[in-house]
Design a protein around this motif. Structure first.
Motif, PDB file in Angstrom:
ATOM      1  N   GLY A   1       0.815  -1.217   0.000  1.00 42.71           N
ATOM      2  CA  GLY A   1       0.000   0.000   0.000  1.00 42.71           C
ATOM      3  C   GLY A   1       0.845   1.262   0.000  1.00 42.71           C
ATOM      4  N   ALA A   2       1.912   1.258   0.792  1.00 37.44           N
ATOM      5  CA  ALA A   2       2.804   2.421   0.835  1.00 37.44           C
ATOM      6  C   ALA A   2       3.489   2.642  -0.511  1.00 37.44           C
ATOM      7  CB  ALA A   2       3.841   2.238   1.942  1.00 37.44           C
ATOM      8  N   LEU A   3       3.873   1.555  -1.173  1.00 37.28           N
ATOM      9  CA  LEU A   3       4.485   1.674  -2.502  1.00 37.28           C
ATOM     10  C   LEU A   3       3.511   2.292  -3.503  1.00 37.28           C
ATOM     11  CD1 LEU A   3       6.307  -1.758  -2.767  1.00 37.28           C
ATOM     12  CD2 LEU A   3       7.387   0.497  -2.822  1.00 37.28           C
ATOM     13  N   LEU A   4       2.263   1.861  -3.440  1.00 39.06           N
ATOM     14  CA  LEU A   4       1.266   2.417  -4.360  1.00 39.06           C
ATOM     15  C   LEU A   4       1.043   3.899  -4.081  1.00 39.06           C
ATOM     16  CD1 LEU A   4      -1.441  -0.379  -4.592  1.00 39.06           C
ATOM     17  CD2 LEU A   4       0.428   0.115  -6.175  1.00 39.06           C
ATOM     18  N   ARG A   5       0.937   4.272  -2.812  1.00 42.79           N
ATOM     19  CA  ARG A   5       0.743   5.683  -2.465  1.00 42.79           C
ATOM     20  C   ARG A   5       1.907   6.527  -2.986  1.00 42.79           C
ATOM     21  NH1 ARG A   5      -0.932   3.507   2.252  1.00 42.79           N
ATOM     22  NH2 ARG A   5       1.029   3.949   3.313  1.00 42.79           N
ATOM     23  N   GLU A   6       3.124   6.023  -2.788  1.00 41.15           N
ATOM     24  CA  GLU A   6       4.306   6.749  -3.246  1.00 41.15           C
ATOM     25  C   GLU A   6       4.310   6.878  -4.769  1.00 41.15           C
ATOM     26  OE1 GLU A   6       9.110   6.126  -3.329  1.00 41.15           O
ATOM     27  OE2 GLU A   6       7.996   5.327  -1.622  1.00 41.15           O
ATOM     28  N   ALA A   7       4.004   5.801  -5.467  1.00 40.46           N
ATOM     29  CA  ALA A   7       3.994   5.814  -6.929  1.00 40.46           C
ATOM     30  C   ALA A   7       2.882   6.709  -7.475  1.00 40.46           C
ATOM     31  CB  ALA A   7       3.837   4.395  -7.471  1.00 40.46           C
ATOM     32  N   ARG A   8       1.784   6.791  -6.756  1.00 39.83           N
ATOM     33  CA  ARG A   8       0.649   7.621  -7.194  1.00 39.83           C
ATOM     34  C   ARG A   8       1.014   9.087  -7.143  1.00 39.83           C
ATOM     35  NH1 ARG A   8      -3.707   9.576  -4.347  1.00 39.83           N
ATOM     36  NH2 ARG A   8      -3.306   8.272  -2.537  1.00 39.83           N
ATOM     37  N   GLY A   9       1.852   9.459  -6.195  1.00 37.49           N
ATOM     38  CA  GLY A   9       2.297  10.848  -6.085  1.00 37.49           C
ATOM     39  C   GLY A   9       1.146  11.818  -5.951  1.00 37.49           C
ATOM     40  N   GLU A  10       1.117  12.791  -6.840  1.00 33.69           N
ATOM     41  CA  GLU A  10       0.089  13.836  -6.801  1.00 33.69           C
ATOM     42  C   GLU A  10      -1.190  13.450  -7.535  1.00 33.69           C
ATOM     43  OE1 GLU A  10       0.331  16.741  -5.058  1.00 33.69           O
ATOM     44  OE2 GLU A  10       2.202  15.881  -4.294  1.00 33.69           O
ATOM     45  N   ARG A  11      -1.159  12.300  -8.230  1.00 33.32           N
ATOM     46  CA  ARG A  11      -2.366  11.860  -8.939  1.00 33.32           C
ATOM     47  C   ARG A  11      -3.448  11.512  -7.931  1.00 33.32           C
ATOM     48  NH1 ARG A  11      -0.734   7.327 -13.191  1.00 33.32           N
ATOM     49  NH2 ARG A  11      -2.947   7.513 -13.673  1.00 33.32           N
ATOM     50  N   SER A  12      -4.673  11.794  -8.281  1.00 31.75           N
ATOM     51  CA  SER A  12      -5.759  11.479  -7.364  1.00 31.75           C
ATOM     52  C   SER A  12      -6.021   9.976  -7.346  1.00 31.75           C
ATOM     53  CB  SER A  12      -7.045  12.211  -7.758  1.00 31.75           C
ATOM     54  OG  SER A  12      -7.658  11.589  -8.871  1.00 31.75           O
ATOM     55  N   MET A  13      -6.551   9.529  -6.239  1.00 40.20           N
ATOM     56  CA  MET A  13      -6.899   8.122  -6.099  1.00 40.20           C
ATOM     57  C   MET A  13      -7.925   7.730  -7.166  1.00 40.20           C
ATOM     58  SD  MET A  13      -8.016   6.235  -2.587  1.00 40.20           S
ATOM     59  CE  MET A  13      -6.536   6.708  -1.731  1.00 40.20           C
ATOM     60  N   ALA A  14      -8.878   8.615  -7.415  1.00 38.83           N
ATOM     61  CA  ALA A  14      -9.917   8.331  -8.406  1.00 38.83           C
ATOM     62  C   ALA A  14      -9.329   8.189  -9.809  1.00 38.83           C
ATOM     63  CB  ALA A  14     -10.973   9.428  -8.382  1.00 38.83           C
ATOM     64  N   ASP A  15      -8.356   9.035 -10.152  1.00 38.84           N
ATOM     65  CA  ASP A  15      -7.737   8.957 -11.480  1.00 38.84           C
ATOM     66  C   ASP A  15      -6.983   7.643 -11.669  1.00 38.84           C
ATOM     67  OD1 ASP A  15      -8.695  11.434 -12.238  1.00 38.84           O
ATOM     68  OD2 ASP A  15      -6.819  12.487 -11.809  1.00 38.84           O
ATOM     69  N   VAL A  16      -6.200   7.254 -10.664  1.00 38.20           N
ATOM     70  CA  VAL A  16      -5.423   6.014 -10.765  1.00 38.20           C
ATOM     71  C   VAL A  16      -6.355   4.809 -10.802  1.00 38.20           C
ATOM     72  CG1 VAL A  16      -3.743   4.545  -9.583  1.00 38.20           C
ATOM     73  CG2 VAL A  16      -3.360   7.010  -9.737  1.00 38.20           C
ATOM     74  N   ALA A  17      -7.362   4.829  -9.943  1.00 32.25           N
ATOM     75  CA  ALA A  17      -8.315   3.715  -9.913  1.00 32.25           C
ATOM     76  C   ALA A  17      -9.015   3.567 -11.260  1.00 32.25           C
ATOM     77  CB  ALA A  17      -9.328   3.925  -8.788  1.00 32.25           C
ATOM     78  N   ALA A  18      -9.451   4.672 -11.835  1.00 28.83           N
ATOM     79  CA  ALA A  18     -10.130   4.627 -13.138  1.00 28.83           C
ATOM     80  C   ALA A  18      -9.183   4.097 -14.218  1.00 28.83           C
ATOM     81  CB  ALA A  18     -10.657   6.010 -13.511  1.00 28.83           C
TER      82      ALA A  18
ATOM     83  N   GLY B   1       2.770   2.617 -13.984  1.00 30.88           N
ATOM     84  CA  GLY B   1       4.039   2.456 -14.676  1.00 30.88           C
ATOM     85  C   GLY B   1       5.077   1.697 -13.871  1.00 30.88           C
ATOM     86  N   LEU B   2       4.627   0.750 -13.058  1.00 31.59           N
ATOM     87  CA  LEU B   2       5.517  -0.062 -12.227  1.00 31.59           C
ATOM     88  C   LEU B   2       5.596  -1.474 -12.782  1.00 31.59           C
ATOM     89  CD1 LEU B   2       4.124   0.964  -8.728  1.00 31.59           C
ATOM     90  CD2 LEU B   2       6.224   1.788  -9.807  1.00 31.59           C
ATOM     91  N   SER B   3       6.733  -2.111 -12.618  1.00 29.41           N
ATOM     92  CA  SER B   3       6.835  -3.515 -13.015  1.00 29.41           C
ATOM     93  C   SER B   3       6.392  -4.395 -11.853  1.00 29.41           C
ATOM     94  CB  SER B   3       8.264  -3.869 -13.414  1.00 29.41           C
ATOM     95  OG  SER B   3       9.086  -3.995 -12.273  1.00 29.41           O
ATOM     96  N   LEU B   4       5.862  -5.555 -12.179  1.00 27.32           N
ATOM     97  CA  LEU B   4       5.460  -6.499 -11.131  1.00 27.32           C
ATOM     98  C   LEU B   4       6.673  -6.964 -10.332  1.00 27.32           C
ATOM     99  CD1 LEU B   4       2.759  -8.577 -13.022  1.00 27.32           C
ATOM    100  CD2 LEU B   4       2.405  -6.823 -11.282  1.00 27.32           C
ATOM    101  N   ASP B   5       7.805  -7.128 -10.995  1.00 30.08           N
ATOM    102  CA  ASP B   5       9.031  -7.523 -10.292  1.00 30.08           C
ATOM    103  C   ASP B   5       9.399  -6.509  -9.217  1.00 30.08           C
ATOM    104  OD1 ASP B   5       9.332  -9.820 -11.799  1.00 30.08           O
ATOM    105  OD2 ASP B   5      10.713  -8.894 -13.228  1.00 30.08           O
ATOM    106  N   THR B   6       9.306  -5.245  -9.556  1.00 27.71           N
ATOM    107  CA  THR B   6       9.628  -4.193  -8.592  1.00 27.71           C
ATOM    108  C   THR B   6       8.685  -4.248  -7.403  1.00 27.71           C
ATOM    109  OG1 THR B   6      10.504  -2.752 -10.310  1.00 27.71           O
ATOM    110  CG2 THR B   6       9.793  -1.691  -8.271  1.00 27.71           C
ATOM    111  N   LEU B   7       7.407  -4.406  -7.678  1.00 30.21           N
ATOM    112  CA  LEU B   7       6.429  -4.473  -6.587  1.00 30.21           C
ATOM    113  C   LEU B   7       6.702  -5.649  -5.658  1.00 30.21           C
ATOM    114  CD1 LEU B   7       3.081  -3.577  -8.382  1.00 30.21           C
ATOM    115  CD2 LEU B   7       4.387  -2.182  -6.769  1.00 30.21           C
ATOM    116  N   VAL B   8       6.970  -6.802  -6.220  1.00 27.76           N
ATOM    117  CA  VAL B   8       7.227  -7.991  -5.404  1.00 27.76           C
ATOM    118  C   VAL B   8       8.470  -7.783  -4.549  1.00 27.76           C
ATOM    119  CG1 VAL B   8       7.923 -10.420  -5.500  1.00 27.76           C
ATOM    120  CG2 VAL B   8       6.055  -9.596  -6.926  1.00 27.76           C
TER     121      VAL B   8
END
Length: 93
Positions: free
Chosen positions: A18-35, A68-75
């Protein structure tokens, strides 16, 4: 259906993810990323806050693509250090 309780390792992994996703999302809104990922903002919120620590593979893949993240990086970055987990799957202090 009864869910098996999560191990401390699984909970830690979910929080780190979750922290990785928040960091990667940056200034983008949650709604924009989710959509962009094709998931609900509520699902993304639950994942980012650790309330949904074991999202499905397809949800993870969709979020990775939208961010724009790789699955390898996330794991690699979400998993707690192997030496912090004992043989029973419990986090060491």
């Amino acid at each position: 259906m009864v869910r098996t309780p999560l191990t401390p390792w699984e909970r830690e992994r979910g929080e780190r993810f979750g922290a990785l996703l928040r960091e990667a999302r940056g200034e983008r809104s949650m709604a924009d990323v989710a959509a962009a990922a094709g998931v609900s903002a509520e699902t993304l919120r639950k994942i980012e806050t650790g309330r949904a620590p074991t999202p499905s593979f397809f949800t993870v893949a969709a979020l990775a693509g939208a961010l724009g993240l790789s699955l390898d990086t996330l794991v690699r970055q979400a998993a707690p250090a192997a030496d912090a987990v004992d043989a029973a799957g419990m986090l060491s202090a």
